[in-house]
Scaffold this active site. Structure first.
Site, PDB file in Angstrom:
ATOM      1  N   HIS A  63      56.792  -6.760  26.892  1.00 26.47           N
ATOM      2  CA  HIS A  63      57.380  -8.035  26.456  1.00 26.47           C
ATOM      3  C   HIS A  63      57.473  -8.028  24.935  1.00 26.47           C
ATOM      4  O   HIS A  63      56.452  -8.082  24.253  1.00 26.47           O
ATOM      5  CB  HIS A  63      56.531  -9.215  26.927  1.00 26.47           C
ATOM      6  N   LEU A  64      58.705  -7.945  24.425  1.00 25.90           N
ATOM      7  CA  LEU A  64      58.903  -7.949  22.965  1.00 25.90           C
ATOM      8  C   LEU A  64      59.091  -9.371  22.427  1.00 25.90           C
ATOM      9  O   LEU A  64      59.054  -9.573  21.207  1.00 25.90           O
ATOM     10  CB  LEU A  64      60.112  -7.092  22.582  1.00 25.90           C
ATOM     11  N   HIS A 180      58.681  -8.358  39.985  1.00 28.06           N
ATOM     12  CA  HIS A 180      57.367  -8.982  39.782  1.00 28.06           C
ATOM     13  C   HIS A 180      57.094  -9.678  41.119  1.00 28.06           C
ATOM     14  O   HIS A 180      57.895 -10.515  41.543  1.00 28.06           O
ATOM     15  CB  HIS A 180      57.527  -9.975  38.634  1.00 28.06           C
ATOM     16  N   ASP A 306      52.542  -3.892  30.917  1.00 31.36           N
ATOM     17  CA  ASP A 306      52.753  -5.351  30.928  1.00 31.36           C
ATOM     18  C   ASP A 306      52.238  -5.946  29.611  1.00 31.36           C
ATOM     19  O   ASP A 306      51.551  -6.984  29.608  1.00 31.36           O
ATOM     20  CB  ASP A 306      52.109  -6.034  32.136  1.00 31.36           C
TER      21      ASP A 306
HETATM   22  O1  DOR Z   1      50.644 -11.827  32.592  1.00 36.55           O
HETATM   23  C1  DOR Z   1      51.855 -11.869  32.553  1.00 36.55           C
HETATM   24  N1  DOR Z   1      52.521 -12.197  31.429  1.00 36.55           N
HETATM   25  N2  DOR Z   1      52.524 -11.586  33.650  1.00 36.55           N
HETATM   26  C2  DOR Z   1      53.842 -11.755  33.732  1.00 36.55           C
HETATM   27  O2  DOR Z   1      54.382 -11.503  34.760  1.00 36.55           O
HETATM   28  C3  DOR Z   1      54.618 -12.301  32.596  1.00 36.55           C
HETATM   29  C4  DOR Z   1      53.920 -12.043  31.342  1.00 36.55           C
HETATM   30  C5  DOR Z   1      54.467 -12.830  30.187  1.00 36.55           C
HETATM   31  O3  DOR Z   1      55.683 -12.913  30.012  1.00 36.55           O
HETATM   32  O4  DOR Z   1      53.652 -13.337  29.397  1.00 36.55           O
HETATM   33 ZN    ZN Z   2      55.329  -9.696  35.631  1.00 39.42          ZN
END
Ligand code: DOR
Ligand code: ZN
Length: 427
Positions: A63-64, A180, A306
């Site tokens: 996640h950027l 997911h 993740d």
């Molecule tokens: O822990 C998580 N954070 N799981 C996810 O599926 C999304 C992610 C997020 O975008 O923060």
């Molecule tokens: Zn996820």
């Protein structure tokens, strides 16, 4: 012409399945040869005695937070964190603000990455417009623009019929649908695994079935459509069993697990500290054991992070009030080596397969090999000297990890992408 000579390293090459102490020569961005070379022929010599040279890690789940949540992370800081972790290619999740559901937003990220990122950034796109679970994105146009895979990460596509349509299209485009797995109707406010520790802490639980029912549903849809289904962050023993059975039936399914799900268990959550909160949650020892068996026997194809950075303030609000997610880019290799390789559960070659070769193959991108003529994407690790994880040293904006203070093996000493040294440890 720029040449780098890496001398006396242990070359870990999942491409050829070999482990050998040899020199490796990098020239003009490519791996130019392996064998014995004299240092005089290179612009830069790296003494890799006692170190291991792996193909650069490929992380399918990052996640950027760019566009829209740059206070958590941005393309540049996320890419620098990747480089510090030995990751040379990453697949960025599309649950940004706005989500990456159009060619325009896709181009915003890839253009920015081309200017600011030392690693290869592959941006994914959502399956549904606005992640609203109502209508599919223009998957054809997104694929033509360069998207290598689609995912609604952060959620499942709960509408099975819509997901089936997406799989049919993805199959035609030759791209994976990545899921997911979380049946949102069963979550009921859960914030951690549903177990004795959740009861002790008085926190609402998330059962394994929340994940398992979607894993099963999606394998059924993949079987019917023939699409490539990639299951993200699998956390339960049930997921492993279902994937094993689906693979045996010939379903085109691949699966990833995250280091926190095998290196830590729910009973280690000491109190109401949101650095232990992520989705899916930390599970039981039985689940972690099943994930490790799945990795060892090939049921689970990759290890991805993740990497989910959040602001420090947001994470101070305890399990009930904080967002799900922990960072991972700067700890994944060390956690994996320490929990799995050092303990003899998987080999170093398998680690390189799961963290580089297999994820590259799933996306259909270069990587995962030390063969002559391949792009020089490399990570040089010290797996011998232990160190303590210190979140304050992270270059990611996110410091949210439950692994602060943990002693691990596997510090990245050098990362090379496209033949350039993009990270070098101080000591
Ligand atoms: O822990 C998580 N954070 N799981 C996810 O599926 C999304 C992610 C997020 O975008 O923060
Ligand atoms: Zn996820």
């Amino acid at each position: 012409m720029h040449t780098i000579l890496i001398k006396n390293g242990l070359l870990v090459d999942p491409g050829s399945g070999t482990l050998r102490e040899e020199d490796l020569l990098v020239k003009d961005g490519m791996i130019a040869g392996r064998g014995a070379y004299s240092g005089e022929m290179a612009d830069r010599v790296i003494d890799a005695s006692g170190l291991a040279v792996l193909p650069g890690l490929v992380d399918l789940h990052v996640h950027l937070r760019d566009p829209g949540q740059e206070y958590k992370e941005d393309v540049r800081t996320g890419a620098l964190a990747a480089a510090r972790g030995g990751v040379t290619s990453l697949f960025a999740m599309p649950n940004t603000a706005p989500p990456v559901d159009s060619v325009e937003t896709y181009r915003y990220v890839t253009d920015k990455a081309a200017h600011v990122s030392p690693v290869r950034v592959y941006q994914s796109a959502t399956l549904t417009l606005g992640m609203k679970n109502e209508a599919l994105t223009d998957m054809r146009a997104l694929a033509a623009a360069g998207v290598k895979g689609f995912t609604e990460d952060g959620k499942s596509v709960m509408n099975a019929s819509l997901l089936r349509d997406a799989m049919i299209l993805a199959k035609e485009l030759g791209l994976p649908v990545m899921e997911h797995c979380e049946d949102i109707t069963m979550v009921r406010g859960g914030v951690m695994n549903d177990d004795a520790n959740a009861q002790r802490l008085g926190l609402p639980g998330i059962s394994n079935a929340v994940e398992d029912v979607i894993v099963a549903r999606d394998c059924i849809l993949a079987r019917e459509t023939g699409a490539h289904l990639h299951l993200q962050h699998c956390s339960t023993a049930g997921s492993v069993r279902i994937v094993r059975a689906a693979k045996a039936l010939g379903v085109d399914v691949s699966a990833e697990v995250c280091p926190h799900h095998f290196a830590m268990t729910s009973d280690e959550i000491p109190g109401d500290d949101a650095n232990y909160k992520m989705n899916p949650p930390l599970r039981t020892k039985e689940d972690a054991e099943a994930l490790i068996e799945g990795l060892a026997d090939g049921t689970i194809d990759c290890i991805s992070t993740d990497h989910a950075p959040h602001g420090a303030e947001e994470k101070k609000r305890g399990f009930r009030g904080s967002p799900f997610g922990i960072v991972g880019l700067e700890t994944s290799a060390a956690l994996t080596y320490t929990a799995l390789v050092r303990t003899g559960r998987i080999s170093l070659l398998q680690m390189a397969e799961k963290m580089s070769r297999n994820p590259a193959a799933i996306l259909g991108i270069p990587g995962g090999t030390l063969a002559e003529g391949s792009p020089a994407d490399l990570a040089v690790f010290d797996f011998v000297r232990p160190y303590r994880i210190d979140p304050e040293q992270f270059v990611s904006k996110g410091k949210n990890t439950p692994f602060g203070g943990k002693e691990v093996y596997g510090s990245c000493r050098y990362t090379i992408a496209g033949g350039r040294i993009i990270y070098e440890a101080d000591r």
